[in-house]
Design a protein around this motif. Structure first.
Motif, PDB file in Angstrom:
ATOM      1  N   SER A  26      -1.398 -18.644  14.115  1.00 47.78           N
ATOM      2  CA  SER A  26      -0.846 -17.542  14.900  1.00 47.78           C
ATOM      3  C   SER A  26       0.079 -16.674  14.050  1.00 47.78           C
ATOM      4  O   SER A  26       0.675 -15.725  14.560  1.00 47.78           O
ATOM      5  CB  SER A  26      -0.075 -18.085  16.108  1.00 47.78           C
ATOM      6  N   LEU A  30      -7.464 -11.430  11.449  1.00 49.31           N
ATOM      7  CA  LEU A  30      -6.987 -11.045  12.775  1.00 49.31           C
ATOM      8  C   LEU A  30      -8.113 -11.026  13.797  1.00 49.31           C
ATOM      9  O   LEU A  30      -7.869 -11.190  15.002  1.00 49.31           O
ATOM     10  CB  LEU A  30      -6.293  -9.683  12.713  1.00 49.31           C
ATOM     11  N   SER A  83      -0.919 -11.534  16.067  1.00 50.90           N
ATOM     12  CA  SER A  83      -0.548 -10.148  16.334  1.00 50.90           C
ATOM     13  C   SER A  83      -0.059  -9.492  15.042  1.00 50.90           C
ATOM     14  O   SER A  83       0.402 -10.194  14.126  1.00 50.90           O
ATOM     15  CB  SER A  83       0.557 -10.086  17.390  1.00 50.90           C
ATOM     16  N   GLU A 122       2.628  -8.064  14.518  1.00 50.41           N
ATOM     17  CA  GLU A 122       4.043  -8.392  14.346  1.00 50.41           C
ATOM     18  C   GLU A 122       4.259  -9.767  13.721  1.00 50.41           C
ATOM     19  O   GLU A 122       5.364 -10.092  13.281  1.00 50.41           O
ATOM     20  CB  GLU A 122       4.776  -8.325  15.690  1.00 50.41           C
ATOM     21  N   ASP A 123       3.206 -10.575  13.682  1.00 51.80           N
ATOM     22  CA  ASP A 123       3.301 -11.901  13.083  1.00 51.80           C
ATOM     23  C   ASP A 123       2.590 -11.985  11.739  1.00 51.80           C
ATOM     24  O   ASP A 123       2.288 -13.072  11.247  1.00 51.80           O
ATOM     25  CB  ASP A 123       2.772 -12.958  14.055  1.00 51.80           C
ATOM     26  N   PRO A 126       7.251  -7.798  19.519  1.00 51.89           N
ATOM     27  CA  PRO A 126       5.967  -7.713  20.236  1.00 51.89           C
ATOM     28  C   PRO A 126       6.152  -7.565  21.736  1.00 51.89           C
ATOM     29  O   PRO A 126       7.117  -8.059  22.308  1.00 51.89           O
ATOM     30  CB  PRO A 126       5.289  -9.045  19.876  1.00 51.89           C
ATOM     31  N   ARG A 183       5.432  -8.894  24.799  1.00 53.48           N
ATOM     32  CA  ARG A 183       4.908 -10.148  25.377  1.00 53.48           C
ATOM     33  C   ARG A 183       5.527 -10.399  26.714  1.00 53.48           C
ATOM     34  O   ARG A 183       6.604  -9.949  27.005  1.00 53.48           O
ATOM     35  CB  ARG A 183       5.209 -11.319  24.439  1.00 53.48           C
TER      36      ARG A 183
END
Length: 221
Positions: free
Chosen positions: A21, A116, A122, A124-125, A219, A221
């Motif tokens: 992730s 991805l 994401s 952002e990760d 993010p 979420r």
């Protein structure tokens, strides 16, 4: 995309059935990709990564993506300490002081897009080693072009309204934690890590621009 296979023995199962992730980008801090690959495949070193991208753009896979490579070490991201078990590590052939060549960046973008599409990561990760290990690591360093990745949706964007007042360290830390910076480090190390990623040539005390740089890194979420 052509990927050279060069299996490393330095790997194992992901703990607690975790899947990738996070993607962690490093630089090798060595003189050549071959030297880095030799080290990452030497069982005595107990280090590895999933991929190495040479300056020429050649991509070498050392560890299958579904397996735990030993690249991240001590650190934390989004409250999780065992980053190896939930990440894919990419090493860029770079000694630490020179720009990243076009061929290398192009292949990194291609590889990131592929990863991805396969795993629930994401933008952002997609982080640097310095993001998860503030004060301990500085790679991929100030010369890495995060903005280029962000423009293609492959990393967090930066920027936003700077506001009119400088923040307190507590306000900055709160924003940084929401962006993923949860490692237990002091204020100076945290500020240095955020700047290295989003404002690499900024100096001086904390300002509103440091907080605003994180605005798009949180993010939805």
């Amino acid at each position: 995309m052509r990927v050279v296979q060069h299996p490393s023995p330095n790997c194992g199962p992901r703990r607690n059935w975790q899947t990738p992730s996070v993607i962690v980008i490093h630089y090798t801090a060595m003189n050549s990709a071959d030297a880095a690959i030799d080290r990452l495949c030497d069982p005595r070193t107990e280090v590895s990564a999933h991929y190495v991208i040479a300056r020429t753009g050649i991509v070498t896979q050392l560890v299958p993506e579904e397996v735990r490579a030993w690249h991240a070490g001590a650190g934390e991201w989004r409250g999780q300490a065992d980053v190896n078990s939930r990440s894919i590590g990419i090493e860029l052939d770079n000694a630490g002081g020179h720009p990243f060549p076009e061929a290398q960046m192009h292949m990194l973008e291609t590889l990131l897009g592929n990863i991805l599409s396969r795993w629930p990561v994401s933008p952002e990760d997609v982080i640097g080693h310095s993001d998860m290990a503030p004060g301990r690591k500085c790679d991929p360093g100030p010369r890495f072009d995060w903005t280029r990745l962000a423009r293609q949706g492959l990393a967090a964007r930066t920027g936003g309204d700077t506001g009119s007042q400088d923040p307190t360290p507590g306000q900055f830390r709160s924003k940084a934690r929401r962006a993923g910076y949860t490692a237990d480090v002091d204020d100076d190390a945290l500020l240095a890590a955020v700047r290295l990623r989003f404002r690499p040539y900024a100096t001086g005390p904390l300002t509103a621009a440091d907080v605003s740089a994180l605005q798009h890194a949180i993010p939805a979420r």
